[in-house]
Design an enzyme around this catalytic site. Structure first.
Site, PDB file in Angstrom:
ATOM      1  N   GLY A  71      31.409  37.017  49.106  1.00 48.81           N
ATOM      2  CA  GLY A  71      30.961  38.177  48.342  1.00 48.81           C
ATOM      3  C   GLY A  71      29.589  38.092  47.719  1.00 48.81           C
ATOM      4  N   ASP A  73      29.686  37.120  42.825  1.00 48.73           N
ATOM      5  CA  ASP A  73      29.597  38.573  42.938  1.00 48.73           C
ATOM      6  C   ASP A  73      30.250  39.266  41.750  1.00 48.73           C
ATOM      7  OD1 ASP A  73      32.195  37.882  43.721  1.00 48.73           O
ATOM      8  OD2 ASP A  73      32.210  39.134  45.514  1.00 48.73           O
ATOM      9  N   ASP A 116      36.257  38.550  37.504  1.00 52.79           N
ATOM     10  CA  ASP A 116      37.359  39.471  37.272  1.00 52.79           C
ATOM     11  C   ASP A 116      38.447  38.753  36.463  1.00 52.79           C
ATOM     12  OD1 ASP A 116      39.352  41.402  37.419  1.00 52.79           O
ATOM     13  OD2 ASP A 116      39.314  41.606  39.588  1.00 52.79           O
ATOM     14  N   LYS A 137      33.893  42.093  34.930  1.00 53.48           N
ATOM     15  CA  LYS A 137      35.024  43.001  34.711  1.00 53.48           C
ATOM     16  C   LYS A 137      35.999  42.369  33.718  1.00 53.48           C
ATOM     17  CE  LYS A 137      38.008  44.259  38.189  1.00 53.48           C
ATOM     18  NZ  LYS A 137      38.552  45.054  39.308  1.00 53.48           N
TER      19      LYS A 137
END
Length: 183
Positions: free
Chosen positions: A48, A104, A107, A135
């Protein structure tokens, strides 16, 4: 020229121009952070981070070594499997080196936790993380990157390296995947 939206995309959240501008800002941070450095290793977490890292290094003015790791917790799916697997390890020794991990997205925090624990055991001089997307709503393990480009909500994004079942990474923007295509 207006950017065409891919049929799989509900909405573009970061267009190509916005991404390129933010990545230049992030490269400035790298240049400032490591300005007196001569032993930096920049590690991209594949797959990613590849487009982000490729764009980022164009504006880094200091010398560095590039290396890669392939780690996975998603297996191309929508949600993390919960298990982080190292598929490809580093080629370079990082002992007493300054290490910058290029990711990337942060999360759940599980991938970064595993990678950082592994790399710290190899005694780098310093270890920092730069990520394009952050995130925090997805965190399952407390972790904050040293630098990030954009905060995002709890949406599943594709494009610019982000995939759904290994596809859509090539899009020059980051968008939200239409729910009807999620299986």
């Amino acid at each position: 020229m207006k950017q065409l939206i891919n049929k799989y995309i509900e909405k573009i959240i970061f267009d190509q121009k916005t991404l390129e501008s933010k990545i230049k800002e992030l490269a400035t941070w790298v240049n400032q952070t490591y300005k007196n450095n001569n032993n930096l290793i920049v590690i991209g977490l594949l797959k990613g981070s590849f487009p982000f890292m490729a764009q980022l290094i164009k504006d880094i003015d200091i010398d560095f070594i590039i290396d890669f790791m392939t780690v996975s917790s998603y297996n191309g799916d929508l949600r993390t499997s919960g298990s982080v697997k190292v598929i490809l390890d580093l080629a370079n020794d990082i002992m007493n080196k300054d290490v910058l991990i290029v990711e990337d997205i942060v999360d759940t925090g599980k991938t970064m936790h595993k990678v950082i624990d592994l790399l710290k055991s190899r005694n780098p001089k310093s270890l920092k993380v730069i990520t394009l997307l952050n995130k925090p709503s997805g965190r399952q393990i407390a972790f904050e990157p040293d630098k990030y480009g954009f905060l995002i909500e709890n949406e599943f994004v594709v494009g610019f390296g982000f995939d759904y079942k290994e596809k859509l990474r090539q899009l020059p923007f980051i968008g939200i995947l239409k729910k009807e295509f999620i299986k």
